[in-house]
Each structure stands twice: as structure tokens, then as C-alpha cells.
Motif scaffolding. Structure first.
Motif, PDB file in Angstrom:
ATOM      1  N   SER A  85       0.864  -1.155  -0.042  1.00 45.44           N
ATOM      2  CA  SER A  85      -0.044  -0.110   0.147  1.00 45.44           C
ATOM      3  C   SER A  85       0.880   1.017   0.026  1.00 45.44           C
ATOM      4  N   ARG A  86       1.930   1.342   0.563  1.00 45.13           N
ATOM      5  CA  ARG A  86       2.954   2.439   0.381  1.00 45.13           C
ATOM      6  C   ARG A  86       3.511   2.606  -0.721  1.00 45.13           C
ATOM      7  N   ALA A  87       3.854   1.553  -1.466  1.00 45.80           N
ATOM      8  CA  ALA A  87       4.532   1.675  -2.876  1.00 45.80           C
ATOM      9  C   ALA A  87       3.427   1.763  -4.059  1.00 45.80           C
ATOM     10  N   ARG A  88       2.294   1.384  -3.584  1.00 44.39           N
ATOM     11  CA  ARG A  88       1.184   1.258  -4.530  1.00 44.39           C
ATOM     12  C   ARG A  88       1.691   0.067  -5.660  1.00 44.39           C
ATOM     13  N   THR A  89       2.311  -0.995  -5.257  1.00 47.45           N
ATOM     14  CA  THR A  89       2.639  -1.676  -6.481  1.00 47.45           C
ATOM     15  C   THR A  89       2.431  -3.195  -5.741  1.00 47.45           C
ATOM     16  N   TYR A  90       2.116  -4.108  -6.825  1.00 46.86           N
ATOM     17  CA  TYR A  90       2.111  -5.590  -6.445  1.00 46.86           C
ATOM     18  C   TYR A  90       3.339  -6.062  -6.190  1.00 46.86           C
ATOM     19  N   THR A  91       3.536  -7.115  -5.440  1.00 44.33           N
ATOM     20  CA  THR A  91       4.884  -7.647  -5.115  1.00 44.33           C
ATOM     21  C   THR A  91       4.900  -9.218  -5.309  1.00 44.33           C
ATOM     22  N   TYR A  92       6.004  -9.747  -5.416  1.00 44.15           N
ATOM     23  CA  TYR A  92       6.415 -10.923  -5.917  1.00 44.15           C
ATOM     24  C   TYR A  92       7.575 -11.680  -5.296  1.00 44.15           C
ATOM     25  N   LEU A  93       7.488 -12.436  -4.297  1.00 47.31           N
ATOM     26  CA  LEU A  93       8.781 -13.071  -3.824  1.00 47.31           C
ATOM     27  C   LEU A  93       8.935 -14.445  -3.881  1.00 47.31           C
ATOM     28  N   HIS A  94       9.963 -14.837  -4.491  1.00 44.49           N
ATOM     29  CA  HIS A  94      10.199 -16.493  -4.886  1.00 44.49           C
ATOM     30  C   HIS A  94      11.329 -17.062  -4.187  1.00 44.49           C
TER      31      HIS A  94
END
Length: 170
Positions: A85-94
Motif C-alpha cells: 500500500s505504501r509503494a502502490r505496487t504488487y509484489t512477488y517474492l520467490h
């Protein structure tokens, strides 16, 4: 009346399992992430690949555990999809059982899908990736297409998978 600062009515509702709280994200964000909360396989790899994805606490992230068998060896990985919500982006960690990891940032598409962008140093040089996820309009599932550019060069397709459900959602 309160018990240690918690109103008794609230405390009773919590102990009784009260109504489920809404997720932590806006509805449009939660709807995009909900696409992934299923049991998956890849079309054509049904016997070699499985990925079980479920919501994490308060529908804050989707956590996926994958198993893939290749050349008689079994590999495991964990992926986490979310929204900052802070960066207003989706995130993907693998994270992979081979010790590999990657972090990608994403944004929504007009088709209801997501695009994730990543950059990392590899043995071949600096690699940039673009992963496009397009939901299947006919029902559960999505198309995953990835392209890659090495050292600022031409973008080339690397993989194209059709994810299909394997069983009931968790």
C-alpha cells in the motif's frame, strides 16, 4: 465493563469466533490476488508440477508452495504475492530449494491480470524479466508468459505456461 482494557462484548466476540474481518487491501487489489488462491498445475505437466496457494492471515498475501519433479529430482519453492500500500505496487517474492530467490514489482493490466518486472545479475550478465499473467476468461486459470532481455539487449520469450486448477481451492 472491560477486561484488561478490552471491552467484554468485543472479547466475547473474539473468543466466539465473531464475524470474519475484511481483508487488509481494497477490494480491487484483493480480487486480483484472489486469482492465485487455488491448487494449481501446469497444462501438460500435471504429473510433474503442483502448486498449492492460499491466503495468509487477514488475506494480506497469497503464499504458494510448489513441487516440481525434473529428471528424477524433486525441487521445492515458496512464492509470496502481495500488494504494498505504501509503494502502490504488487509484489512477488520467490525462494527455491536450490538457494535461488527473486523479487519482482508488479502493476495491474486492463484485462484483470498483472505484469511483474524483475532485474538481477546472472552468470550471463544483467537480466531483466517481464512476466505477464492473464486470467482465463472461461474460468479458473491463467496464462503465464515471460520475456527476458540480457545486458540491455532484445526482449525474447522464455516461458509460456497455462496454469489450470488441480482441485478445490484452499
Amino acid at each position: 465493563m472491560a477486561w484488561r482494557g478490552v471491552p467484554v462484548v468485543v472479547g466475547i466476540a473474539i473468543l466466539a469466533g465473531g464475524p470474519a474481518a475484511a481483508g487488509v487491501h481494497p477490494p480491487e487489489v484483493e480480487a486480483r490476488l484472489a486469482l492465485f488462491a487455488q491448487n494449481w498445475t501446469i497444462e501438460g505437466m500435471e504429473g510433474a508440477f503442483r502448486e498449492d496457494c492460499e491466503w495468509y492471515h487477514d488475506r494480506s498475501f497469497v503464499v504458494c508452495h510448489a513441487t516440481e519433479v525434473e529428471d528424477g529430482k524433486t525441487f521445492h519453492s515458496v512464492s509470496v504475492l502481495g500488494f504494498s500500500s505504501r509503494a502502490r505496487t504488487y509484489t512477488y517474492l520467490h525462494y527455491s530449494s536450490t538457494g535461488g530467490s527473486r523479487t519482482e514489482t508488479g502493476y495491474p493490466t486492463e484485462t484483470g491480470g498483472l505484469v511483474f518486472l524483475g532485474e538481477r545479475q546472472t552468470a550471463q550478465g544483467f537480466a531483466q524479466t517481464r512476466s505477464v499473467i492473464t486470467p482465463n476468461a472461461a474460468g479458473p486459470g491463467f496464462l503465464f508468459e515471460q520475456t527476458r532481455a540480457l545486458n540491455g539487449g532484445e526482449w525474447k520469450p522464455t516461458v509460456k505456461f497455462k496454469y489450470v486448477t488441480r482441485g478445490p481451492a484452499k
